[in-house]
Design a protein around this motif. Structure first.
Motif, PDB file in Angstrom:
ATOM      1  N   ARG A   1      10.695   0.148   2.914  1.00 38.98           N
ATOM      2  CA  ARG A   1      10.636   1.572   2.588  1.00 38.98           C
ATOM      3  C   ARG A   1       9.223   2.097   2.806  1.00 38.98           C
ATOM      4  NH1 ARG A   1      10.946   2.774  -3.474  1.00 38.98           N
ATOM      5  NH2 ARG A   1       8.686   2.610  -3.222  1.00 38.98           N
ATOM      6  N   PHE A   2       9.089   2.995   3.790  1.00 37.20           N
ATOM      7  CA  PHE A   2       7.815   3.664   4.017  1.00 37.20           C
ATOM      8  C   PHE A   2       7.748   4.872   3.086  1.00 37.20           C
ATOM      9  CE2 PHE A   2       8.688   1.502   8.010  1.00 37.20           C
ATOM     10  CZ  PHE A   2       7.461   0.946   8.336  1.00 37.20           C
ATOM     11  N   SER A   3       6.809   4.868   2.155  1.00 33.91           N
ATOM     12  CA  SER A   3       6.627   6.004   1.249  1.00 33.91           C
ATOM     13  C   SER A   3       5.562   6.915   1.840  1.00 33.91           C
ATOM     14  CB  SER A   3       6.220   5.518  -0.143  1.00 33.91           C
ATOM     15  OG  SER A   3       7.261   4.752  -0.725  1.00 33.91           O
ATOM     16  N   ILE A   4       6.006   7.864   2.626  1.00 36.22           N
ATOM     17  CA  ILE A   4       5.072   8.778   3.275  1.00 36.22           C
ATOM     18  C   ILE A   4       4.357   9.630   2.228  1.00 36.22           C
ATOM     19  CG2 ILE A   4       4.819  10.546   5.041  1.00 36.22           C
ATOM     20  CD1 ILE A   4       5.891   7.823   6.034  1.00 36.22           C
ATOM     21  N   SER A   5       5.122  10.081   1.249  1.00 35.69           N
ATOM     22  CA  SER A   5       4.587  10.899   0.162  1.00 35.69           C
ATOM     23  C   SER A   5       5.544  10.776  -1.013  1.00 35.69           C
ATOM     24  CB  SER A   5       4.480  12.365   0.608  1.00 35.69           C
ATOM     25  OG  SER A   5       5.767  12.942   0.698  1.00 35.69           O
ATOM     26  N   PRO A   6       5.213  11.379  -2.185  1.00 36.95           N
ATOM     27  CA  PRO A   6       6.183  11.361  -3.286  1.00 36.95           C
ATOM     28  C   PRO A   6       7.491  12.042  -2.919  1.00 36.95           C
ATOM     29  CG  PRO A   6       4.021  12.016  -4.078  1.00 36.95           C
ATOM     30  CD  PRO A   6       3.943  12.002  -2.585  1.00 36.95           C
ATOM     31  N   GLY A   7       7.461  12.894  -1.876  1.00 36.35           N
ATOM     32  CA  GLY A   7       8.648  13.640  -1.509  1.00 36.35           C
ATOM     33  C   GLY A   7       9.274  13.242  -0.191  1.00 36.35           C
ATOM     34  N   LEU A   8       8.817  12.138   0.417  1.00 40.85           N
ATOM     35  CA  LEU A   8       9.384  11.732   1.702  1.00 40.85           C
ATOM     36  C   LEU A   8       9.322  10.218   1.836  1.00 40.85           C
ATOM     37  CD1 LEU A   8      10.571  12.494   4.461  1.00 40.85           C
ATOM     38  CD2 LEU A   8       8.223  12.659   5.332  1.00 40.85           C
ATOM     39  N   GLN A   9      10.504   9.626   2.023  1.00 41.02           N
ATOM     40  CA  GLN A   9      10.609   8.174   2.210  1.00 41.02           C
ATOM     41  C   GLN A   9      11.532   7.890   3.393  1.00 41.02           C
ATOM     42  OE1 GLN A   9      12.177   6.955  -1.596  1.00 41.02           O
ATOM     43  NE2 GLN A   9      10.157   6.770  -2.520  1.00 41.02           N
ATOM     44  N   ILE A  10      11.195   6.855   4.169  1.00 42.68           N
ATOM     45  CA  ILE A  10      11.997   6.417   5.304  1.00 42.68           C
ATOM     46  C   ILE A  10      12.198   4.916   5.183  1.00 42.68           C
ATOM     47  CG2 ILE A  10      12.142   6.264   7.822  1.00 42.68           C
ATOM     48  CD1 ILE A  10      10.296   8.709   7.955  1.00 42.68           C
ATOM     49  N   THR A  11      13.454   4.465   5.254  1.00 44.49           N
ATOM     50  CA  THR A  11      13.762   3.062   4.968  1.00 44.49           C
ATOM     51  C   THR A  11      14.674   2.465   6.033  1.00 44.49           C
ATOM     52  OG1 THR A  11      13.670   3.599   2.593  1.00 44.49           O
ATOM     53  CG2 THR A  11      14.610   1.459   3.215  1.00 44.49           C
ATOM     54  N   PRO A  12      14.129   1.722   7.000  1.00 45.46           N
ATOM     55  CA  PRO A  12      14.981   0.936   7.897  1.00 45.46           C
ATOM     56  C   PRO A  12      15.437  -0.342   7.190  1.00 45.46           C
ATOM     57  CG  PRO A  12      12.684   0.671   8.503  1.00 45.46           C
ATOM     58  CD  PRO A  12      12.708   1.668   7.376  1.00 45.46           C
ATOM     59  N   SER A  13      16.599  -0.858   7.598  1.00 45.74           N
ATOM     60  CA  SER A  13      17.130  -2.050   6.945  1.00 45.74           C
ATOM     61  C   SER A  13      18.035  -2.803   7.898  1.00 45.74           C
ATOM     62  CB  SER A  13      17.923  -1.672   5.684  1.00 45.74           C
ATOM     63  OG  SER A  13      19.092  -0.952   6.035  1.00 45.74           O
TER      64      SER A  13
ATOM     65  N   ARG B   1       0.837  -1.203   0.000  1.00 43.75           N
ATOM     66  CA  ARG B   1       0.000   0.000   0.000  1.00 43.75           C
ATOM     67  C   ARG B   1       0.869   1.248   0.000  1.00 43.75           C
ATOM     68  NH1 ARG B   1      -4.027   0.176   4.762  1.00 43.75           N
ATOM     69  NH2 ARG B   1      -4.531   2.095   3.624  1.00 43.75           N
ATOM     70  N   ASN B   2       0.334   2.310  -0.583  1.00 46.26           N
ATOM     71  CA  ASN B   2       0.999   3.623  -0.560  1.00 46.26           C
ATOM     72  C   ASN B   2       2.388   3.581  -1.204  1.00 46.26           C
ATOM     73  OD1 ASN B   2      -0.313   3.246   2.572  1.00 46.26           O
ATOM     74  ND2 ASN B   2      -1.119   4.886   1.291  1.00 46.26           N
ATOM     75  N   THR B   3       2.598   2.661  -2.136  1.00 47.47           N
ATOM     76  CA  THR B   3       3.891   2.431  -2.797  1.00 47.47           C
ATOM     77  C   THR B   3       5.005   2.133  -1.806  1.00 47.47           C
ATOM     78  OG1 THR B   3       4.607   4.755  -2.959  1.00 47.47           O
ATOM     79  CG2 THR B   3       3.258   3.901  -4.750  1.00 47.47           C
ATOM     80  N   ASP B   4       4.656   1.574  -0.637  1.00 48.11           N
ATOM     81  CA  ASP B   4       5.688   1.018   0.230  1.00 48.11           C
ATOM     82  C   ASP B   4       6.409  -0.092  -0.539  1.00 48.11           C
ATOM     83  OD1 ASP B   4       4.820   2.681   2.205  1.00 48.11           O
ATOM     84  OD2 ASP B   4       4.161   1.105   3.571  1.00 48.11           O
ATOM     85  N   LEU B   5       7.647  -0.345  -0.148  1.00 49.49           N
ATOM     86  CA  LEU B   5       8.433  -1.377  -0.819  1.00 49.49           C
ATOM     87  C   LEU B   5       9.211  -2.170   0.216  1.00 49.49           C
ATOM     88  CD1 LEU B   5       9.719  -2.790  -3.268  1.00 49.49           C
ATOM     89  CD2 LEU B   5      11.364  -0.893  -3.384  1.00 49.49           C
ATOM     90  N   ALA B   6       9.049  -3.491   0.205  1.00 47.33           N
ATOM     91  CA  ALA B   6       9.840  -4.386   1.047  1.00 47.33           C
ATOM     92  C   ALA B   6      10.756  -5.201   0.158  1.00 47.33           C
ATOM     93  CB  ALA B   6       8.925  -5.314   1.845  1.00 47.33           C
ATOM     94  N   GLY B   7      11.960  -5.480   0.646  1.00 46.78           N
ATOM     95  CA  GLY B   7      12.902  -6.258  -0.137  1.00 46.78           C
ATOM     96  C   GLY B   7      13.660  -7.251   0.721  1.00 46.78           C
ATOM     97  N   LEU B   8      13.879  -8.446   0.175  1.00 42.11           N
ATOM     98  CA  LEU B   8      14.713  -9.472   0.784  1.00 42.11           C
ATOM     99  C   LEU B   8      15.712  -9.939  -0.266  1.00 42.11           C
ATOM    100  CD1 LEU B   8      12.006 -11.717   2.540  1.00 42.11           C
ATOM    101  CD2 LEU B   8      13.496 -10.052   3.649  1.00 42.11           C
ATOM    102  N   GLY B   9      16.993 -10.007   0.099  1.00 37.63           N
ATOM    103  CA  GLY B   9      18.016 -10.434  -0.844  1.00 37.63           C
ATOM    104  C   GLY B   9      19.069 -11.301  -0.187  1.00 37.63           C
TER     105      GLY B   9
END
Length: 393
Positions: free
Chosen positions: A354-366, A325-333
């Motif tokens: 990657r939490f896509s808060i908006s088109p101009g704000l992203q927060i990505t823990p890893s 949802r909301n263009t969030d992105l999860a990745g496993l490699g």
């Protein structure tokens, strides 16, 4: 080798704006000017920062309607690790000004200026190496200062059959790309970005192009400065003759999805350089990634090199991305690698959300987990946690 690749380049010059995405992967200016990872009708949690500076964005939109599009963004990455060696922490930032000017119906000028700076003694790009792992754990987050990373002209065929780019180019924009390749929005470890077996040069003078071979097949080739220094651009590369060359043949479901549904083989060669202490290097890389149901992106990537400059001699990576949802992105490699001069294998695992808060704000823990680190055989494994943010104006 140089004459062979130049002949292929002349034959394969270009890729239409759709095919040009083969020259413009997820980390390129073209892609980053279009938020949403190439997805249709993306949904977001917020409109920040557009809602706090509507006049600025209205002015930008008006310039875009007249052919000049640009963005200013800032990225920051902090990492910490339990490695027995090294500093244990790293943080750095990247400020970027990038855009394109559609000067004619078929020609455009692309530019990108960056300032890469570190807040700590060791930048995230080198935290893995500092801790004893033969691993680039924060691709692009270094302390290289002010850089001219793009300044090139793009010319397209009227029928959309080819595109040619010439000028200050970044070969990682189009060499061996797939949907999760960007260190600014996807994986942070080089094992899951452009193949770590490819001796890709820094941004510099070059020429690149591709050809739409059919409704599904394409070819892309390049010649670029193997000794490039974007902090001090050198325009004498072709007289010096130290070149990086590549050619790629690929298959896609459609050229509007060229890095979402993509299978390709890349061949490359880099001249040796006495000044840089680099031997001749060459190799091949294979990549297969497919966007299933517009949500899941499984991938398999492998490469092999014969030389000394690439990070690994052999590498195999596999994993999956999930667009929620909301263009969030999860990745496993998961990556397996071996390198010349080292006994044994090194395994790398990375997971991010990657939490896509908006088109101009992203927060990505890893989190990254490196087993049997090649530079520190006394430690069985290393765990590294990271937090990346990006804001776009």
């Amino acid at each position: 080798m140089m004459k062979w690749c130049l002949a292929l380049l002349i034959s394969f010059a270009g890729a239409s704006i759709a095919v040009a995405q083969g020259l413009s992967g997820p980390s390129s200016v073209v892609a980053e000017l279009e938020p949403g990872d190439g997805l249709t009708d993306p949904q977001y949690r917020s409109d920040f920062p557009r809602n706090v500076a509507p006049g600025w964005f209205a002015w930008k939109d008006k310039l875009g309607e007249n052919g000049f599009r640009f963005s200013i963004d800032y990225l920051a990455l902090g990492q910490t690790t339990d490695a027995d060696l090294g500093e244990g922490e790293a943080a750095s930032g990247i400020a970027r000004f990038f855009g394109s000017w559609q000067a004619t119906d078929l020609g455009s000028l692309t530019f990108k200026i960056e300032d890469r700076h570190s807040y700590t003694d060791v930048a995230p790009q080198f935290l893995g190496l500092d801790g004893g792992a033969l691993s680039i754990t924060g691709t692009a987050f270094n302390d290289n200062g002010l850089l001219l990373t793009n300044l090139f002209w793009t010319q397209r065929a009227g029928d959309g059959s080819w595109t040619l780019q010439i000028g200050q180019i970044d070969v990682t924009d189009f060499v061996d790309v797939y949907g999760l390749v960007s260190p600014y929005s996807g994986f942070q470890n080089l094992s899951f970005n452009t193949s770590p077996t490819i001796d890709t040069p820094n941004q510099g003078i070059g020429i690149a192009g591709g050809l739409k071979l059919s409704s599904n097949f394409y070819a892309v080739a390049s010649l670029a400065d193997a000794d490039a220094d974007p902090s001090n651009p050198d325009f004498d590369v072709f007289s010096d003759g130290n070149l990086f060359k590549s050619i790629e043949i690929g298959y896609t479901s459609g050229f509007d999805r060229i890095y979402l549904d993509n299978v390709h083989l890349t061949l490359w060669h880099a001249d040796g350089s006495e000044d840089q202490g680099r031997e001749e290097d060459y190799g091949a890389a294979f990549s297969a990634a497919w966007f299933v149901g517009n949500q899941w992106m499984p991938f398999f990537r492998a490469g092999a090199a014969k030389g000394t400059a690439a990070l690994y001699d052999r590498s195999v990576s596999t994993g999956i991305g999930y667009y929620g949802r909301n263009t969030d992105l999860a990745g496993l490699g998961l990556n397996w690698a071996e390198a010349r001069g080292f006994d044994g294998d090194q395994f790398t695992f990375e997971a991010f959300y990657r939490f896509s808060i908006s088109p101009g704000l992203q927060i990505t823990p890893s989190v990254q987990f490196i087993s049997d680190p090649l530079l520190n055989p006394d430690q069985d494994n290393i765990t590294l946690f990271g937090l990346r943010t990006r804001i776009v104006f």
